[in-house]
Design a protein around this motif. Sequence first.
Motif, PDB file in Angstrom:
ATOM      1  N   GLN A 283       0.777  -1.239   0.000  1.00 62.91           N
ATOM      2  CA  GLN A 283       0.000   0.000   0.000  1.00 62.91           C
ATOM      3  C   GLN A 283       0.805   1.284   0.000  1.00 62.91           C
ATOM      4  O   GLN A 283       0.209   2.355   0.028  1.00 62.91           O
ATOM      5  N   CYS A 284       2.105   1.191  -0.001  1.00 65.88           N
ATOM      6  CA  CYS A 284       2.865   2.439   0.160  1.00 65.88           C
ATOM      7  C   CYS A 284       3.738   2.801  -1.030  1.00 65.88           C
ATOM      8  O   CYS A 284       4.643   3.623  -0.920  1.00 65.88           O
ATOM      9  N   GLU A 285       3.445   2.196  -2.179  1.00 72.15           N
ATOM     10  CA  GLU A 285       4.234   2.498  -3.369  1.00 72.15           C
ATOM     11  C   GLU A 285       4.282   4.013  -3.622  1.00 72.15           C
ATOM     12  O   GLU A 285       5.337   4.576  -3.913  1.00 72.15           O
ATOM     13  N   GLU A 286       3.142   4.643  -3.454  1.00 72.74           N
ATOM     14  CA  GLU A 286       3.065   6.079  -3.720  1.00 72.74           C
ATOM     15  C   GLU A 286       3.980   6.880  -2.783  1.00 72.74           C
ATOM     16  O   GLU A 286       4.644   7.818  -3.202  1.00 72.74           O
ATOM     17  N   ASP A 287       3.981   6.480  -1.512  1.00 72.96           N
ATOM     18  CA  ASP A 287       4.845   7.169  -0.540  1.00 72.96           C
ATOM     19  C   ASP A 287       6.308   7.032  -0.929  1.00 72.96           C
ATOM     20  O   ASP A 287       7.086   7.968  -0.825  1.00 72.96           O
ATOM     21  N   ILE A 288       6.647   5.826  -1.380  1.00 68.46           N
ATOM     22  CA  ILE A 288       8.046   5.570  -1.739  1.00 68.46           C
ATOM     23  C   ILE A 288       8.452   6.415  -2.931  1.00 68.46           C
ATOM     24  O   ILE A 288       9.530   7.009  -2.953  1.00 68.46           O
ATOM     25  N   VAL A 289       7.561   6.475  -3.908  1.00 66.12           N
ATOM     26  CA  VAL A 289       7.862   7.280  -5.091  1.00 66.12           C
ATOM     27  C   VAL A 289       8.030   8.740  -4.697  1.00 66.12           C
ATOM     28  O   VAL A 289       8.964   9.429  -5.122  1.00 66.12           O
ATOM     29  N   LYS A 290       7.155   9.209  -3.828  1.00 63.32           N
ATOM     30  CA  LYS A 290       7.216  10.604  -3.400  1.00 63.32           C
ATOM     31  C   LYS A 290       8.528  10.888  -2.658  1.00 63.32           C
ATOM     32  O   LYS A 290       9.168  11.906  -2.884  1.00 63.32           O
ATOM     33  N   MET A 291       8.921   9.975  -1.781  1.00 63.85           N
ATOM     34  CA  MET A 291      10.173  10.179  -1.055  1.00 63.85           C
ATOM     35  C   MET A 291      11.343  10.194  -2.030  1.00 63.85           C
ATOM     36  O   MET A 291      12.248  11.019  -1.926  1.00 63.85           O
ATOM     37  N   ARG A 292      11.305   9.260  -2.996  1.00 64.69           N
ATOM     38  CA  ARG A 292      12.402   9.209  -3.971  1.00 64.69           C
ATOM     39  C   ARG A 292      12.486  10.518  -4.757  1.00 64.69           C
ATOM     40  O   ARG A 292      13.574  11.062  -4.965  1.00 64.69           O
ATOM     41  N   GLU A 293      11.331  11.031  -5.168  1.00 62.38           N
ATOM     42  CA  GLU A 293      11.334  12.295  -5.918  1.00 62.38           C
ATOM     43  C   GLU A 293      11.900  13.434  -5.078  1.00 62.38           C
ATOM     44  O   GLU A 293      12.609  14.306  -5.581  1.00 62.38           O
ATOM     45  N   THR A 294      11.587  13.401  -3.798  1.00 69.04           N
ATOM     46  CA  THR A 294      12.098  14.447  -2.908  1.00 69.04           C
ATOM     47  C   THR A 294      13.614  14.345  -2.771  1.00 69.04           C
ATOM     48  O   THR A 294      14.328  15.344  -2.861  1.00 69.04           O
ATOM     49  N   TYR A 295      14.106  13.120  -2.583  1.00 71.03           N
ATOM     50  CA  TYR A 295      15.562  12.932  -2.506  1.00 71.03           C
ATOM     51  C   TYR A 295      16.228  13.411  -3.799  1.00 71.03           C
ATOM     52  O   TYR A 295      17.294  14.012  -3.781  1.00 71.03           O
ATOM     53  N   ASP A 296      15.583  13.107  -4.907  1.00 68.29           N
ATOM     54  CA  ASP A 296      16.176  13.447  -6.195  1.00 68.29           C
ATOM     55  C   ASP A 296      16.355  14.971  -6.335  1.00 68.29           C
ATOM     56  O   ASP A 296      17.377  15.451  -6.827  1.00 68.29           O
ATOM     57  N   LYS A 297      15.364  15.719  -5.880  1.00 66.44           N
ATOM     58  CA  LYS A 297      15.479  17.185  -5.930  1.00 66.44           C
ATOM     59  C   LYS A 297      16.645  17.656  -5.066  1.00 66.44           C
ATOM     60  O   LYS A 297      17.430  18.518  -5.461  1.00 66.44           O
ATOM     61  N   ARG A 298      16.720  17.096  -3.873  1.00 64.57           N
ATOM     62  CA  ARG A 298      17.796  17.502  -2.972  1.00 64.57           C
ATOM     63  C   ARG A 298      19.149  17.135  -3.561  1.00 64.57           C
ATOM     64  O   ARG A 298      20.132  17.850  -3.413  1.00 64.57           O
ATOM     65  N   ARG A 299      19.197  15.973  -4.225  1.00 65.32           N
ATOM     66  CA  ARG A 299      20.445  15.497  -4.835  1.00 65.32           C
ATOM     67  C   ARG A 299      20.960  16.521  -5.839  1.00 65.32           C
ATOM     68  O   ARG A 299      22.131  16.924  -5.800  1.00 65.32           O
ATOM     69  N   LYS A 300      20.061  16.954  -6.723  1.00 64.69           N
ATOM     70  CA  LYS A 300      20.488  17.917  -7.738  1.00 64.69           C
ATOM     71  C   LYS A 300      20.950  19.208  -7.074  1.00 64.69           C
ATOM     72  O   LYS A 300      21.937  19.817  -7.476  1.00 64.69           O
ATOM     73  N   PHE A 301      20.204  19.606  -6.070  1.00 59.46           N
ATOM     74  CA  PHE A 301      20.492  20.867  -5.365  1.00 59.46           C
ATOM     75  C   PHE A 301      21.863  20.820  -4.693  1.00 59.46           C
ATOM     76  O   PHE A 301      22.682  21.732  -4.832  1.00 59.46           O
ATOM     77  N   ILE A 302      22.138  19.745  -3.999  1.00 56.88           N
ATOM     78  CA  ILE A 302      23.359  19.707  -3.188  1.00 56.88           C
ATOM     79  C   ILE A 302      24.601  19.467  -4.063  1.00 56.88           C
ATOM     80  O   ILE A 302      25.655  20.051  -3.827  1.00 56.88           O
TER      81      ILE A 302
ATOM     82  N   ALA B  23      15.925  26.490 -10.282  1.00 54.41           N
ATOM     83  CA  ALA B  23      16.080  25.880 -11.605  1.00 54.41           C
ATOM     84  C   ALA B  23      16.810  24.540 -11.500  1.00 54.41           C
ATOM     85  O   ALA B  23      16.418  23.556 -12.128  1.00 54.41           O
ATOM     86  N   THR B  24      17.855  24.492 -10.674  1.00 53.80           N
ATOM     87  CA  THR B  24      18.605  23.245 -10.499  1.00 53.80           C
ATOM     88  C   THR B  24      17.704  22.142  -9.954  1.00 53.80           C
ATOM     89  O   THR B  24      17.727  21.012 -10.427  1.00 53.80           O
ATOM     90  N   ILE B  25      16.917  22.492  -8.959  1.00 53.16           N
ATOM     91  CA  ILE B  25      16.086  21.491  -8.299  1.00 53.16           C
ATOM     92  C   ILE B  25      14.976  20.977  -9.201  1.00 53.16           C
ATOM     93  O   ILE B  25      14.683  19.793  -9.238  1.00 53.16           O
ATOM     94  N   THR B  26      14.350  21.896  -9.939  1.00 51.43           N
ATOM     95  CA  THR B  26      13.178  21.501 -10.723  1.00 51.43           C
ATOM     96  C   THR B  26      13.519  21.040 -12.130  1.00 51.43           C
ATOM     97  O   THR B  26      12.687  20.443 -12.807  1.00 51.43           O
ATOM     98  N   GLY B  27      14.742  21.348 -12.580  1.00 50.93           N
ATOM     99  CA  GLY B  27      15.098  20.996 -13.949  1.00 50.93           C
ATOM    100  C   GLY B  27      14.566  21.988 -14.972  1.00 50.93           C
ATOM    101  O   GLY B  27      14.642  21.749 -16.173  1.00 50.93           O
ATOM    102  N   LEU B  28      14.005  23.104 -14.516  1.00 49.00           N
ATOM    103  CA  LEU B  28      13.562  24.155 -15.445  1.00 49.00           C
ATOM    104  C   LEU B  28      14.734  25.086 -15.735  1.00 49.00           C
ATOM    105  O   LEU B  28      15.740  25.057 -15.024  1.00 49.00           O
ATOM    106  N   SER B  29      14.590  25.933 -16.748  1.00 50.33           N
ATOM    107  CA  SER B  29      15.637  26.937 -16.978  1.00 50.33           C
ATOM    108  C   SER B  29      15.408  28.097 -16.025  1.00 50.33           C
ATOM    109  O   SER B  29      14.302  28.294 -15.519  1.00 50.33           O
ATOM    110  N   GLU B  30      16.466  28.870 -15.790  1.00 53.08           N
ATOM    111  CA  GLU B  30      16.324  30.020 -14.898  1.00 53.08           C
ATOM    112  C   GLU B  30      15.265  30.987 -15.411  1.00 53.08           C
ATOM    113  O   GLU B  30      14.500  31.566 -14.641  1.00 53.08           O
ATOM    114  N   GLU B  31      15.250  31.115 -16.726  1.00 59.24           N
ATOM    115  CA  GLU B  31      14.288  32.010 -17.370  1.00 59.24           C
ATOM    116  C   GLU B  31      12.850  31.563 -17.056  1.00 59.24           C
ATOM    117  O   GLU B  31      12.000  32.369 -16.682  1.00 59.24           O
TER     118      GLU B  31
END
Lengths: 388, 162
Positions: A283-302, B23-31
Amino acid sequence: MNTDKYISNVVKSIPPSGIRKFFDLVTSSKDIIALGVGEPDFVTPWEIRKEGIDALDRGSTTYTSNLGLPELRIAISYFLKTHYNLAYDPEKEIMVTIGASEAIDLALRALLDDGDEVLVPEPSYVSYAPCVTLTRGIPVFVPTDEKNNFILTPDDLKSKITSKTKALILPYPNNPTGAIMKKEELEEIVDIIIEHDLIVISDEIYSELTYEGKHVSIASLPGMKERTILINGFSKAFAMTGWRLGYIAAEHGFIEAMNKIHQYTTICAPITAQYAAIKGIYQCEEDIVKMRETYDKRRKFIVNGFREIGFDCFEPKGAFYIFPSIKKTGMTSQEFCEKLLKEEKVAVVPGDAFGPSGEGFIRVSYAYSIDKIKRALERIKHFAERIL
Amino acid sequence: MDKSMEIIDLLCENSRLTEKQIATITGLSEEEVKNTIKNLEDKKVLLKYTTLVDWEKTGREVITALIDVRVAPQQGHGFNRVAHRICQYEEVKSVSLISGTYDLSVEVEGKTMKEIALFVAERLAPIEGVLSTTTHFVLKRYKKDGVFYEEGEDDKRLVVTP
Ligand SMILES: Cc1ncc(COP(=O)(O)O)c(C=O)c1O
């Protein structure tokens, strides 16, 4: 009393964990931003917690069969089939353990006799080598290199195989580097593994935390299921670290051997956690996907944050760590981490805690909110401006 | 997910994220980020970028009261007129129409309890249409806008683990 003379020589020979040392330093500091944690910042999804509560409410407080609740083994079998296209018989080829931690220990104990060698690619999770040593085996480190994206290459593997080599620990997605091994990369080492008749202990605890593409288990490659002891669990993707639940999927003969140890040393994994995990799978596939997406954003950011500050940073494709190089500072990992802690109150883990090849790197966890990561990055930038 | 929702969520978490970081986080362009934010501001979806302060840790005295107000609805205007009237005061930080026993919930800030009490007695209660007021002073904050006030409450993990 001098207890030292009573302690076994093997235990004495194990060096204290580099993480432990650093932990003591960090806990004595105040107002720090810690990016040192190897567990999710999410609490366990509510459906799972609720089932745990319900299980207690129903009075399910007994032992389970040694292998684990049959319903849970069926659920695990379903999970492995639907996620990685692996077919394991829930009655004979799956057992439930107290975390991947127990699973690692069981696999090694079931396989090793005195002096057997186990290949441990490093940098990697801190417990492999000590567990091999405790089993009277010999851990043989196989260094991996940032140039090769920290994967295990066929040449590296070949160079460390001897007549005593019995098993290979395959630690991907990797803690601390965040490296993954793609299907083609796994295919390149399969022939060597089969040729030298090695057993693979594949620690896939971060399998669901793979970004840009899906995780491939080495057990799914031709000829490999029978010689793979697949380890996975609920700690990371399901955010269930404190429940202590993992599992092993392997040939019946391996399961039988490991269950022999398990029945005498632990009897079974906690029943509350077992019931809760069944809900998690269905029942928690959706939660897992959501957590993964959140980690992915942080990954790109950091990753971007570290690169902008001026550090070389390998792009991790799995788990929730980055492993930037701090070589250009001229400091050792320990020096860097201690100084960063003291001067900017940010805690990260020295890379050498994960093996000699981790020297010159730091492990930074992104199991933290964007807000926290942002504040930590600002402090690290401030630090870097002084030392770079 | 809808990209503007993603940007809104990020700004709610930390409104000082730069366009480049978003932009980095979302994958969109800065614009694209810039335009989306501008568009959201123009449409008054994004109203203001604020700061959450723990006033206790500053030297400044800030007292907050939540005031439940019962209002006699007016023909053709319901509660709007009285609500708008209350909104005019600088001391008033928020005004909401609520369901249940009371009609309006009003948040008021002042330097002392007395100041707030006087405000209620002299400004709020006499407004035509206001039937009654019940004042609750905030004594201690535990969590606001998703942020815990006490350290360690939001993260129960050990600081370093393998
Ligand atoms: C690579 C790896 N394997 C195993 C474990 C242990 O996990 P468990 O909580 O399932 O014992 C960890 C935990 O940090 C890990 O990083």
